[in-house]
Design an enzyme around this catalytic site. Structure first.
Site, PDB file in Angstrom:
ATOM      1  N   HIS A   1      -2.475 -13.788  -8.051  1.00  0.00           N
ATOM      2  CA  HIS A   1      -2.722 -13.460  -9.490  1.00  0.00           C
ATOM      3  C   HIS A   1      -1.568 -13.878 -10.396  1.00  0.00           C
ATOM      4  O   HIS A   1      -0.518 -14.163  -9.936  1.00  0.00           O
ATOM      5  CB  HIS A   1      -3.279 -12.155  -9.792  1.00  0.00           C
TER       6      HIS A   1
HETATM    7  P1  TYD Z   1      -3.501  -5.440  -6.494  1.00  0.00           P
HETATM    8  O1  TYD Z   1      -3.035  -5.984  -7.747  1.00  0.00           O
HETATM    9  O2  TYD Z   1      -4.492  -6.371  -5.607  1.00  0.00           O
HETATM   10  O3  TYD Z   1      -2.099  -5.502  -5.662  1.00  0.00           O
HETATM   11  P2  TYD Z   1      -0.885  -6.780  -5.123  1.00  0.00           P
HETATM   12  O4  TYD Z   1      -1.061  -7.680  -6.394  1.00  0.00           O
HETATM   13  O5  TYD Z   1       0.196  -6.130  -4.839  1.00  0.00           O
HETATM   14  O6  TYD Z   1      -1.616  -7.435  -3.922  1.00  0.00           O
HETATM   15  O7  TYD Z   1      -3.547  -4.088  -6.323  1.00  0.00           O
HETATM   16  C1  TYD Z   1      -4.289  -3.255  -5.371  1.00  0.00           C
HETATM   17  C2  TYD Z   1      -4.989  -2.322  -6.025  1.00  0.00           C
HETATM   18  O8  TYD Z   1      -4.433  -1.380  -6.720  1.00  0.00           O
HETATM   19  C3  TYD Z   1      -6.032  -2.642  -7.139  1.00  0.00           C
HETATM   20  O9  TYD Z   1      -7.297  -2.026  -7.066  1.00  0.00           O
HETATM   21  C4  TYD Z   1      -5.715  -2.504  -8.315  1.00  0.00           C
HETATM   22  C5  TYD Z   1      -4.663  -1.243  -7.970  1.00  0.00           C
HETATM   23  N1  TYD Z   1      -3.543  -1.269  -8.914  1.00  0.00           N
HETATM   24  C6  TYD Z   1      -3.164   0.062  -9.864  1.00  0.00           C
HETATM   25  O10 TYD Z   1      -4.212   0.757 -10.020  1.00  0.00           O
HETATM   26  N2  TYD Z   1      -2.296  -0.087 -10.754  1.00  0.00           N
HETATM   27  C7  TYD Z   1      -1.247  -0.734 -10.495  1.00  0.00           C
HETATM   28  O11 TYD Z   1      -0.064  -0.859 -10.962  1.00  0.00           O
HETATM   29  C8  TYD Z   1      -1.294  -1.938  -9.558  1.00  0.00           C
HETATM   30  C9  TYD Z   1      -0.103  -3.072  -9.149  1.00  0.00           C
HETATM   31  C10 TYD Z   1      -2.443  -2.034  -8.831  1.00  0.00           C
END
Ligand code: TYD
Length: 139
Positions: free
Chosen positions: A53
């Protein structure tokens, strides 16, 4: 400046003595933003790709406080770079509007992430084609 040139590895101060190591990361001093959020990633298998992302508003520092991983950054304009994170006193600064993939996690990887914002899911761009359109002004 192109955002990919804003990505940089940072070395943090280590206060080691006979008791062990202590690394200091202070907002607006050691990194270019105040820290609003901390999260960490562990238990990801080697073949997992995380991130995938870009963020409209958030800047991040990523530090492998244990183990190792890699970060691929992509500006959506044909430029990409790969960085290895493998030392607890070294981090990578990721500016806004850069696509990032974290992968190649060692089994002992603990990837600490410092963010400049509180969580807001609506500022995450999770569709690569949409990211390309936005950075190239097609949207
Ligand atoms: P995600 O952004 O997919 O993780 P990464 O980029 O590290 O692979 O996040 C996983 C899940 O956690 C998604 O449902 C969003 C949630 N999340 C939060 O609620 N707060 C946060 O600060 C982060 C980073 C993720």
């Amino acid at each position: 400046m192109n955002v990919i040139n804003m990505v940089q590895m940072l070395e943090f101060e280590q206060k080691g003595d006979e008791r062990g190591h202590l690394v200091i990361v202070e907002g607006m001093t050691d990194i270019p933003f105040d820290i609003k959020r901390v999260f960490y990633i562990y238990g990801s298998d080697k073949d997992v790709i995380r991130g995938q992302h870009a963020n409209i508003n958030s800047e991040f520092i990523l530090i492998n406080v244990s183990g190792s991983s890699k970060v691929r950054v992509d500006d959506g304009k044909g430029n990409e770079a790969i960085y290895s994170l493998n030392r607890p006193h070294t981090g990578i600064y990721l500016p806004k509007m850069i696509w990032k993939d974290m992968y190649d996690f060692s089994s002992d990887s603990i990837l600490l992430c410092l963010a400049s914002t509180h969580y807001d899911g609506s500022e995450y761009i999770r569709n690569y084609d949409e990211f390309i359109k936005i950075v190239n002004g097609d949207k």
